[in-house]
Scaffold this motif. Structure first.
Motif, PDB file in Angstrom:
ATOM      1  N   ARG A  67       0.872  -0.681   0.087  1.00 21.90           N
ATOM      2  CA  ARG A  67      -0.371  -0.095   0.783  1.00 21.90           C
ATOM      3  C   ARG A  67       0.814   1.378  -0.070  1.00 21.90           C
ATOM      4  N   LYS A  68       2.122   1.365   0.686  1.00 15.89           N
ATOM      5  CA  LYS A  68       2.884   2.466   1.003  1.00 15.89           C
ATOM      6  C   LYS A  68       3.226   2.639  -0.591  1.00 15.89           C
ATOM      7  N   ASN A  69       4.256   1.717  -0.988  1.00 10.94           N
ATOM      8  CA  ASN A  69       4.883   1.624  -2.270  1.00 10.94           C
ATOM      9  C   ASN A  69       3.191   2.104  -3.444  1.00 10.94           C
ATOM     10  N   PHE A  70       1.676   1.464  -3.766  1.00  8.51           N
ATOM     11  CA  PHE A  70       1.794   1.846  -4.333  1.00  8.51           C
ATOM     12  C   PHE A  70       0.802   3.540  -4.184  1.00  8.51           C
ATOM     13  N   ALA A  71       0.915   3.605  -3.414  1.00 10.63           N
ATOM     14  CA  ALA A  71       0.438   5.757  -3.336  1.00 10.63           C
ATOM     15  C   ALA A  71       0.807   6.003  -3.641  1.00 10.63           C
ATOM     16  N   ASP A  72       2.048   5.667  -3.042  1.00 13.75           N
ATOM     17  CA  ASP A  72       3.576   6.854  -3.303  1.00 13.75           C
ATOM     18  C   ASP A  72       3.556   7.220  -5.049  1.00 13.75           C
ATOM     19  N   VAL A  77       2.607   9.731 -10.567  1.00 10.40           N
ATOM     20  CA  VAL A  77       1.916   9.801 -10.988  1.00 10.40           C
ATOM     21  C   VAL A  77       1.007  10.773 -11.750  1.00 10.40           C
ATOM     22  N   THR A  78       0.434  10.841 -10.660  1.00  8.28           N
ATOM     23  CA  THR A  78      -1.225  12.463 -10.684  1.00  8.28           C
ATOM     24  C   THR A  78      -0.471  13.289 -10.766  1.00  8.28           C
ATOM     25  N   VAL A  79       0.602  13.436 -10.019  1.00  7.11           N
ATOM     26  CA  VAL A  79       1.666  14.612 -10.293  1.00  7.11           C
ATOM     27  C   VAL A  79       1.940  15.068 -11.733  1.00  7.11           C
ATOM     28  N   ILE A  80       2.573  14.025 -11.700  1.00  2.50           N
ATOM     29  CA  ILE A  80       3.230  14.480 -12.982  1.00  2.50           C
ATOM     30  C   ILE A  80       2.095  15.115 -14.248  1.00  2.50           C
ATOM     31  N   TRP A  81       1.460  14.300 -14.546  1.00  6.45           N
ATOM     32  CA  TRP A  81      -0.185  14.085 -15.180  1.00  6.45           C
ATOM     33  C   TRP A  81      -0.775  15.683 -15.089  1.00  6.45           C
ATOM     34  N   MET A  82      -0.937  15.811 -14.086  1.00 12.85           N
ATOM     35  CA  MET A  82      -1.601  16.889 -14.425  1.00 12.85           C
ATOM     36  C   MET A  82      -0.108  17.910 -14.143  1.00 12.85           C
ATOM     37  N   PHE A  83       0.594  18.086 -14.004  1.00 15.39           N
ATOM     38  CA  PHE A  83       1.616  18.456 -14.508  1.00 15.39           C
ATOM     39  C   PHE A  83       1.687  19.250 -16.062  1.00 15.39           C
ATOM     40  N   CYS A  84       1.504  18.422 -16.772  1.00 16.60           N
ATOM     41  CA  CYS A  84       2.041  18.001 -18.698  1.00 16.60           C
ATOM     42  C   CYS A  84       0.445  18.813 -18.565  1.00 16.60           C
ATOM     43  N   PHE A 118      -8.567   7.622 -12.123  1.00 20.04           N
ATOM     44  CA  PHE A 118      -7.924   5.998 -11.456  1.00 20.04           C
ATOM     45  C   PHE A 118      -6.969   6.205 -10.468  1.00 20.04           C
ATOM     46  N   PHE A 119      -6.979   7.620  -9.879  1.00 21.27           N
ATOM     47  CA  PHE A 119      -6.316   8.116  -9.026  1.00 21.27           C
ATOM     48  C   PHE A 119      -7.490   7.475  -7.158  1.00 21.27           C
ATOM     49  N   TYR A 120      -9.309   7.343  -7.613  1.00 26.71           N
ATOM     50  CA  TYR A 120      -9.649   6.917  -6.708  1.00 26.71           C
ATOM     51  C   TYR A 120     -10.264   5.329  -6.477  1.00 26.71           C
ATOM     52  N   VAL A 121     -10.332   5.225  -8.387  1.00 25.88           N
ATOM     53  CA  VAL A 121      -9.957   3.935  -8.139  1.00 25.88           C
ATOM     54  C   VAL A 121      -9.146   2.945  -7.207  1.00 25.88           C
ATOM     55  N   VAL A 122      -7.933   3.135  -7.784  1.00 25.65           N
ATOM     56  CA  VAL A 122      -6.346   2.280  -7.156  1.00 25.65           C
ATOM     57  C   VAL A 122      -6.584   3.101  -6.050  1.00 25.65           C
TER      58      VAL A 122
END
Length: 133
Positions: A67-72, A77-84, A118-122
């Protein structure tokens, strides 16, 4: 009244009925196990329960580590996507990328909705209250 002698068939049936009654009484009584066997069975049961608890604890620790690894990773991914998306909007505003307003609106809304969905589902899967203890 006259007494009738039991025939050979009747006398043969009576011992079978007696045997059935003895067997029924034997199986109706509780089975007793000697002390040493009972102690060994109890020891094996306790050992099994200890091993089961160790495995459950190991699984919970592994789940927490995953959970720790996947949450990070999901957060990154979310931050990079929103930055793009922010870069595309800024470049579009500066005139370096020329898109129509409809294309920019569609890009921003669908991408944002997909990323947060995607963030919510995962996250909902990883941190499910019913599955975790």
């Amino acid at each position: 009244m006259s007494e009738t002698k039991p025939s050979a068939a009747t006398s043969a049936v009576k011992p079978a009925a007696e045997i059935k009654e003895v067997i029924r009484k034997q199986f109706a009584s509780p089975v007793s196990v000697s002390g040493s066997i009972a102690d060994e069975v109890e020891f094996v049961n306790e050992e099994f329960n200890r091993e089961l608890q160790k495995e459950r604890l190991k699984r919970l620790r592994d789940d927490n580590e995953a959970r720790k690894n996947f949450a990070d990773r999901i957060f990154r991914v979310t931050v990079i996507w929103m930055f793009c998306i922010l870069v595309v909007v800024i470049l579009g505003g500066m005139g370096k990328l020329i898109y129509s307003d409809a294309v920019l609106i569609a890009l921003i809304t669908t991408t944002t909705a997909n990323v947060f969905g995607f963030f919510y589902v995962v996250v909902n899967y990883l941190f499910n209250k019913e599955k975790s203890t």
